[in-house]
Structures are given as structure tokens and as C-alpha cells.
Design a protein around this motif. Structure first.
Motif, PDB file in Angstrom:
ATOM      1  N   TYR A   1      54.806  61.000 -38.655  1.00  0.00           N
ATOM      2  CA  TYR A   1      54.634  60.412 -37.331  1.00  0.00           C
ATOM      3  C   TYR A   1      53.145  60.146 -37.102  1.00  0.00           C
ATOM      4  O   TYR A   1      52.318  61.054 -37.244  1.00  0.00           O
ATOM      5  CB  TYR A   1      55.195  61.352 -36.262  1.00  0.00           C
ATOM      6  N   TYR A   2      52.818  58.925 -36.715  1.00  0.00           N
ATOM      7  CA  TYR A   2      51.405  58.521 -36.689  1.00  0.00           C
ATOM      8  C   TYR A   2      51.197  57.338 -35.755  1.00  0.00           C
ATOM      9  O   TYR A   2      52.148  56.664 -35.332  1.00  0.00           O
ATOM     10  CB  TYR A   2      50.952  58.117 -38.092  1.00  0.00           C
ATOM     11  N   ASP A   3      49.936  57.083 -35.442  1.00  0.00           N
ATOM     12  CA  ASP A   3      49.495  55.841 -34.808  1.00  0.00           C
ATOM     13  C   ASP A   3      48.196  55.461 -35.498  1.00  0.00           C
ATOM     14  O   ASP A   3      47.285  56.301 -35.590  1.00  0.00           O
ATOM     15  CB  ASP A   3      49.279  56.042 -33.301  1.00  0.00           C
TER      16      ASP A   3
ATOM     17  N   ARG B   1      50.309  57.355 -48.830  1.00  0.00           N
ATOM     18  CA  ARG B   1      50.354  56.090 -49.565  1.00  0.00           C
ATOM     19  C   ARG B   1      49.733  56.252 -50.949  1.00  0.00           C
ATOM     20  O   ARG B   1      50.263  55.741 -51.945  1.00  0.00           O
ATOM     21  CB  ARG B   1      49.595  55.017 -48.790  1.00  0.00           C
ATOM     22  N   ALA B   2      48.601  56.959 -51.017  1.00  0.00           N
ATOM     23  CA  ALA B   2      47.908  57.140 -52.296  1.00  0.00           C
ATOM     24  C   ALA B   2      48.709  57.995 -53.262  1.00  0.00           C
ATOM     25  O   ALA B   2      48.515  57.921 -54.480  1.00  0.00           O
ATOM     26  CB  ALA B   2      46.528  57.763 -52.065  1.00  0.00           C
ATOM     27  N   ASN B   3      49.609  58.806 -52.722  1.00  0.00           N
ATOM     28  CA  ASN B   3      50.399  59.733 -53.544  1.00  0.00           C
ATOM     29  C   ASN B   3      51.896  59.476 -53.433  1.00  0.00           C
ATOM     30  O   ASN B   3      52.705  60.389 -53.551  1.00  0.00           O
ATOM     31  CB  ASN B   3      50.071  61.181 -53.148  1.00  0.00           C
ATOM     32  N   LYS B   4      52.255  58.216 -53.249  1.00  0.00           N
ATOM     33  CA  LYS B   4      53.665  57.882 -53.044  1.00  0.00           C
ATOM     34  C   LYS B   4      54.527  58.173 -54.271  1.00  0.00           C
ATOM     35  O   LYS B   4      55.747  58.313 -54.141  1.00  0.00           O
ATOM     36  CB  LYS B   4      53.814  56.413 -52.639  1.00  0.00           C
ATOM     37  N   LYS B   5      53.900  58.309 -55.451  1.00  0.00           N
ATOM     38  CA  LYS B   5      54.659  58.694 -56.647  1.00  0.00           C
ATOM     39  C   LYS B   5      55.081  60.159 -56.596  1.00  0.00           C
ATOM     40  O   LYS B   5      56.001  60.572 -57.297  1.00  0.00           O
ATOM     41  CB  LYS B   5      53.827  58.447 -57.907  1.00  0.00           C
ATOM     42  N   PHE B   6      54.385  60.931 -55.770  1.00  0.00           N
ATOM     43  CA  PHE B   6      54.634  62.373 -55.692  1.00  0.00           C
ATOM     44  C   PHE B   6      55.303  62.788 -54.381  1.00  0.00           C
ATOM     45  O   PHE B   6      56.045  63.771 -54.349  1.00  0.00           O
ATOM     46  CB  PHE B   6      53.316  63.142 -55.844  1.00  0.00           C
ATOM     47  N   ILE B   7      54.990  62.066 -53.307  1.00  0.00           N
ATOM     48  CA  ILE B   7      55.478  62.443 -51.979  1.00  0.00           C
ATOM     49  C   ILE B   7      56.466  61.405 -51.471  1.00  0.00           C
ATOM     50  O   ILE B   7      56.074  60.279 -51.126  1.00  0.00           O
ATOM     51  CB  ILE B   7      54.317  62.569 -50.970  1.00  0.00           C
ATOM     52  N   PRO B   8      57.746  61.748 -51.403  1.00  0.00           N
ATOM     53  CA  PRO B   8      58.703  60.834 -50.776  1.00  0.00           C
ATOM     54  C   PRO B   8      58.532  60.898 -49.263  1.00  0.00           C
ATOM     55  O   PRO B   8      58.672  61.960 -48.664  1.00  0.00           O
ATOM     56  CB  PRO B   8      60.061  61.398 -51.221  1.00  0.00           C
TER      57      PRO B   8
ATOM     58  N   PRO C   1      57.527  56.499 -43.004  1.00  0.00           N
ATOM     59  CA  PRO C   1      56.611  56.350 -41.874  1.00  0.00           C
ATOM     60  C   PRO C   1      57.362  56.142 -40.567  1.00  0.00           C
ATOM     61  O   PRO C   1      58.335  55.387 -40.498  1.00  0.00           O
ATOM     62  CB  PRO C   1      55.800  55.098 -42.244  1.00  0.00           C
ATOM     63  N   ASN C   2      56.908  56.845 -39.528  1.00  0.00           N
ATOM     64  CA  ASN C   2      57.512  56.742 -38.200  1.00  0.00           C
ATOM     65  C   ASN C   2      56.399  56.507 -37.180  1.00  0.00           C
ATOM     66  O   ASN C   2      55.824  57.469 -36.645  1.00  0.00           O
ATOM     67  CB  ASN C   2      58.282  58.019 -37.854  1.00  0.00           C
ATOM     68  N   PRO C   3      56.053  55.256 -36.925  1.00  0.00           N
ATOM     69  CA  PRO C   3      54.963  54.991 -35.982  1.00  0.00           C
ATOM     70  C   PRO C   3      55.287  55.432 -34.564  1.00  0.00           C
ATOM     71  O   PRO C   3      56.423  55.284 -34.095  1.00  0.00           O
ATOM     72  CB  PRO C   3      54.794  53.465 -36.074  1.00  0.00           C
ATOM     73  N   ILE C   4      54.275  55.992 -33.919  1.00  0.00           N
ATOM     74  CA  ILE C   4      54.367  56.419 -32.520  1.00  0.00           C
ATOM     75  C   ILE C   4      53.287  55.651 -31.757  1.00  0.00           C
ATOM     76  O   ILE C   4      52.098  55.830 -32.026  1.00  0.00           O
ATOM     77  CB  ILE C   4      54.140  57.939 -32.380  1.00  0.00           C
ATOM     78  N   ALA C   5      53.689  54.797 -30.836  1.00  0.00           N
ATOM     79  CA  ALA C   5      52.730  53.957 -30.113  1.00  0.00           C
ATOM     80  C   ALA C   5      52.112  54.737 -28.952  1.00  0.00           C
ATOM     81  O   ALA C   5      52.744  54.923 -27.905  1.00  0.00           O
ATOM     82  CB  ALA C   5      53.416  52.693 -29.600  1.00  0.00           C
TER      83      ALA C   5
END
Length: 229
Positions: A6-8, A22-29, A32-36
Motif C-alpha cells: 500500500y503506497y502513494d 520492483r528491483a527485486n520482483k524476481k524474489f518478492i511476489p 501494488p495497492n495505491p492509496i490516494a
């Protein structure tokens, strides 16, 4: 099972967490859940069940919920066995990363964010410019912090904590880039710091530019104020 993030992207600690995933998408499934924040979505009762403080970032990993960017970055590094340079297992190297993360809360994070709030957020919210005296004090505190980053943390190494990028660099670069949203170019007075920003940016692109797209739009809109400085 995917980690819900959860991010903005207006939030610099959110950008650090999203960049790391994003940089570790091969390791971390992850999902993204944007919070406005501008729509006050963080104030909903539904989100309060995830983060009672009603702030971003936050993650949900199965039944486990976690808030605070530093805690999230450490947790993801350890659980998902990402490349060691992000958060080294060697005690001394890890301690140097922790050193920056302990320092940044009331230095880089607070002082860079304050200038952004004074020059971008408050004028938009109130319709009036910030008191020049308060702004001048905030800019002075930020400049002291940036000088410390350049002359201490980056004195004799390419990254904040050594010869390779770490989660400390993600936090630091997102904090420093927040200032660019005001139209200020920190690289003019701090060329070593500017070179580090570009080093991290190049290593993480195209994700870096995408995640900073809103900040860069604000930068381009506000830059004319400082064109002659």
C-alpha cells in the motif's frame, strides 16, 4: 502468496518500498495497492484495519501486517532472500546500513520533507506563500543535512553505506528527490550528492523515473522559480 503493498508515490518512504519491490520482483511476489492521499483514502476504516496510524506505506503478507518503511524494507530483505547487498548479513556491513536508517528520520527525511511541504503542499492547501523566515530556516536545515550526506556518508564511497546499493540508498534518494518537486536542483551546490542520485537512478531505471513521475512533473512546473538562481 503475493505481498500487498500500500503506497502513494507522493510519499517518499512509499516510493522507497515500491522501488525495492520492483528491483527485486524476481524474489518478492507483490501486488501494488495505491492509496490516494489527496483523496484521503488512508482515512477509511477499511485501511485503518491495515494501518491504524492511517499512513503509507504498509504491507500485508498473508495474515501479517506491517507498517513503517524501514521495518518493511528489513522484513522483505530477510524473508525473501534478496541479493545480499541490499541488507547485508555481515554484521558490520549491516550495522552501517542501520546507522543511516537510524540517522535519516530526523535528518534527511524530516528536513527534505519540510521544504517540500513549505514550498509545494502548504501553498496549494492555503492559497498563500509560506512565511519567508520559516522557509529560510527550513532550507538552512536541509542544506546542512545535504552537506552531511555528501561529506560524511558519500565522502569516500559511491553509495551511502559502501561500494554497492542498499536499502539505505533507496530511502535516501527518495528523500532527496522529494526536494526536486519544489523546482530546486540540489546538484548545483552538492555535485557529489547529485552524482549519487544519478548513479542510483541509472541502476534502478526505468522503474525509478516511473515511480518519481509525479515528483518530476512538480519539478518541471516549479523549476522556473529557480532558473536564475
Amino acid at each position: 502468496m503475493s505481498v500487498k503493498v500500500y503506497y502513494d508515490i507522493l510519499s517518499h518512504p512509499s516510493r522507497a518500498v515500491l522501488l525495492f519491490c520492483r528491483a527485486n520482483k524476481k524474489f518478492i511476489p507483490f501486488t501494488p495497492n495505491p492509496i490516494a492521499l489527496r483523496k484521503f483514502e488512508q482515512q477509511t476504516e477499511e485501511y485503518a484495519q491495515i494501518n491504524p496510524m492511517k499512513k503509507v506505506p504498509a504491507i500485508v503478507d498473508g495474515n501479517f501486517k506491517l507498517t513503517e518503511s524501514v521495518a518493511i524494507l528489513k522484513y522483505l530483505s530477510d524473508k525473501y532472500n534478496v541479493p545480499d547487498h541490499w541488507y547485508p548479513k555481515d554484521l558490520e556491513r549491516r550495522a552501517k546500513v542501520d546507522e543511516y536508517m537510524g540517522w535519516q528520520h530526523i535528518n534527511t527525511r524530516m528536513n527534505c520533507a519540510k521544504v517540500f511541504v513549505y514550498e509545494v503542499l502548504l501553498p496549494k492547501a492555503t492559497g498563500s506563500e509560506m512565511d519567508p523566515g520559516k522557509l529560510s530556516t527550513a532550507v538552512g536545515e536541509m542544506e546542512e543535512t545535504l552537506t552531511n550526506l555528501e561529506n560524511i556518508f558519500l565522502k569516500d564511497k559511491p553509495y551511502l553505506c559502501g561500494n554497492d546499493i542498499s536499502i539505505a540508498d533507496l530511502l535516501g534518494v527518495c528523500e532527496v528527490e522529494q526536494v526536486s518537486g519544489t523546482g530546486r536542483d540540489i546538484s548545483v551546490a552538492h555535485p557529489r550528492l547529485g552524482a549519487w542520485v544519478q548513479r542510483v537512478r541509472q541502476q534502478l531505471n526505468p522503474d525509478f523515473d516511473e515511480i518519481h513521475s509525479l515528483i518530476y512533473k512538480l519539478r518541471d512546473r516549479n523549476r522556473p522559480k529557480y532558473a536564475k538562481l
